[in-house]
Write an enzyme that holds these catalytic residues in place. Structure first.
Site, PDB file in Angstrom:
ATOM      1  N   ASN A 297      13.801  -1.963  -4.827  1.00  0.00           N
ATOM      2  CA  ASN A 297      12.833  -2.882  -5.415  1.00  0.00           C
ATOM      3  C   ASN A 297      11.986  -3.484  -4.296  1.00  0.00           C
ATOM      4  O   ASN A 297      12.417  -4.399  -3.601  1.00  0.00           O
ATOM      5  CB  ASN A 297      13.596  -3.961  -6.193  1.00  0.00           C
TER       6      ASN A 297
ATOM      7  N   CYS B  51       9.140  -6.901  -6.727  1.00  0.00           N
ATOM      8  CA  CYS B  51       9.261  -8.057  -7.619  1.00  0.00           C
ATOM      9  C   CYS B  51       8.276  -9.139  -7.154  1.00  0.00           C
ATOM     10  O   CYS B  51       8.353  -9.595  -6.022  1.00  0.00           O
ATOM     11  CB  CYS B  51      10.687  -8.598  -7.606  1.00  0.00           C
TER      12      CYS B  51
END
Lengths: 293, 234
Positions: free
Chosen positions: A119, A122
């Site tokens: 990730n 975000c």
């Protein structure tokens, strides 16, 4: 007819559960895995993290604005939770962290994962996610570290909240990523006009759902033009036509999240619709990138 | 999301109130709202009537909600969730503590349509009782014997009644009580008749975040909070 192979992972269809939706527990993942090509878990970090206070999500006409804030039980607890995953389809574990070493260390907790997704995108958490994912040098370093820590495929999930998503995609490719996932949510917010205050406790969050589809499609298009590694398309996909559209733009697979608001049997109905589509057309893997001249 | 104003606050005891809104929601008994108290958290609360919630102070937000004043603004998402089904004969309502909240709504809903209801209402002490005199057909149990039957509501059920004569049984209360009721009804092969209103920590309240998933993958917010006994794997 829908089956694909993504970086060596055999999938019965190109439909993947996007990270952050229904992915905190094995019980819900098992349920989605009945029809999905693969599932991606909620992002996990090294330590327990509470996330933001409610309200963390607001729906509006064309999707959601959320600022969950990467709540996570921590890698150790989450790996125990995922032991109950019954393996209905490949399992991809999404990782977040603030440094290359920290993220790379996480892979050791999940030896049973079929792949990892980093990730890097975000938009509403401090020091992690987009905070490390907007710097090409750092992205390359992170991917290199994570690749060294595991023999499984590694995907980099990119954010549209950068000057040039292709530059970040190229950095991930140079770091050795097996594929890129585009896109994560786009920064946004919502204000209640009666109380005259922002709705989300974190004030701003990330926009998902149908509203962001054209933006996501353009990112997938650009990445497909400039990268050699596979692109996984995500952002606002709701119907089978959206799936076809993303594949024509160059996505080898797609991820779907917000549309689960409408139904938990979404993957079943999309799969059936796509089967009807391929009966009259070529197999799905043959249309990938077809829209490019 | 939309905003409503607090019209009225009725105090039942030192930590329990009913907050009435200036708007009545098109809703069914068993449904809940995500209620946002500005400056505090957004929490799921069962409706105790089409225009009210009944709440006990257990945490920071509920504490603030208990002390709210008429005229203040509240953010509302909802009503959401699957409601109780409606009985076609006499209904048995089994409540534990603040679990009476959605059952008040259900009681009024059934009575308002000419149905019959019996309530078994268990609390720790008589001070916790909420408005129990408004119900006609009610039996109370208290853990310390300060009112009604001395014991818990499950013991009361065992001595008081033959549950098989009811067309539908509705339970709401602490999960430990619900699990004991579940075992009891399972033993008596009545699970199919029984509905449980569950409570879980919720983030989004509309079925996408997955934080309220049950052990069998069902979502309490979007597929509950009311579940038939046969849907649960306890």
């Amino acid at each position: 007819m829908l089956d694909i192979e993504l970086c060596g992972i055999k999938m019965r269809n190109p439909l993947m559960l996007a990270s952050g939706i229904l992915g905190s527990y094995s019980s819900s993942l098992n349920r989605i895995a009945e029809n999905a090509g693969a599932v991606v878990t909620k992002s996990v970090g090294a330590e327990e993290r509470e996330g933001y206070r409610n309200p963390v999500l607001i729906n509006y006409g064309d999707g959601f604005v959320n600022a969950v804030g990467l709540s996570s039980p921590g890698a150790e607890v989450f790996s125990k939770e995922l032991k109950n995953f019954r393996g209905g389809c490949p399992l991809i574990v999404s990782l977040f962290g603030s440094s290359p070493e920290e993220i790379a260390h996480l892979t050791s907790f999940f030896p049973f994962a079929d792949a990892f997704e980093i990730n890097l995108s975000c938009p509403h958490a401090e020091k992690v996610g987009l905070a490390v994912g907007s710097d090409p040098t750092l992205v390359r370093e992170i991917v290199t570290y994570v690749k060294k820590s595991t023999s499984k495929p590694v995907f980099a999930k990119l954010s549209p909240n950068v000057n040039d998503i292709v530059e970040i995609g190229k950095a991930a490719e140079k770091g050795g990523a097996d594929g890129v996932v585009a896109i994560n949510t786009i920064r946004g917010m919502s204000i209640d006009i009666l109380s005259r205050k922002p709705v989300l406790s974190n004030i701003s969050g990330g926009v998902s759902g149908e509203a962001i589809k054209p933006i996501a499609l353009k990112c997938v298009w650009d990445l497909y033009e400039n990268l050699k590694i596979p692109v996984i398309g995500v952002g606002g996909i709701t119907t089978w036509k959206d799936v076809v559209e993303f594949m024509l733009a160059g996505a080898e697979a797609v991820q779907i999240g917000s549309a689960h608001f409408y139904s938990y049997k979404l993957f079943f109905s999309l799969k059936e619709s796509l089967l009807a589509y391929v009966r009259k057309n070529e197999p799905l893997k043959e249309i990938i990138g077809m829209a490019h001249g | 999301m939309f905003s409503v104003r607090v019209k009225n606050v009725t105090k039942h005891s030192k930590d329990t109130v009913t907050v009435t809104f200036n708007v009545s929601f098109r809703s069914f008994p068993g449904q809940f709202v995500m209620l946002n108290l500005p400056g505090h958290e957004e929490i799921p609360l069962s409706l105790s009537s089409p225009d009210s919630v009944t709440v006990r102070a257990v945490g920071e937000t509920t504490e603030a909600l208990v002390n709210i004043q008429p005229g203040e603004l509240l953010g509302i998402k909802g009503p959401m969730g699957r409601p109780f089904s409606i009985p076609n004969g006499t209904a048995l309502l089994i409540a534990g503590g603040i679990g009476i909240a959605p059952l008040i709504y259900l009681h009024d809903y059934i009575i308002g349509r000419g149905g019959e209801v019996k309530i078994l209402y268990g609390v720790r002490t008589s001070e916790e009782l909420i408005n129990h005199r408004r119900f006609e057909n009610i039996k109370i149990s208290t853990d310390n014997g300060s009112a009604g039957f001395h014991g818990n509501v499950i013991d009361l059920l065992k001595v008081e009644d033959r549950p098989d004569r009811y067309s539908r049984i509705y339970c709401c209360g602490p999960e430990i009580m619900l699990r004991k009721l579940y075992d009891f009804f399972k033993e008596n092969k009545l699970l199919r008749k029984v509905e449980f209103a569950l409570e879980r920590y919720m983030k989004c309240g509309m079925g996408v975040c997955g934080s309220c998933a049950l052990e069998n993958g069902l979502m309490v917010c979007s597929e509950g909070p009311v579940f038939n006994g046969v849907e649960l794997e306890w």
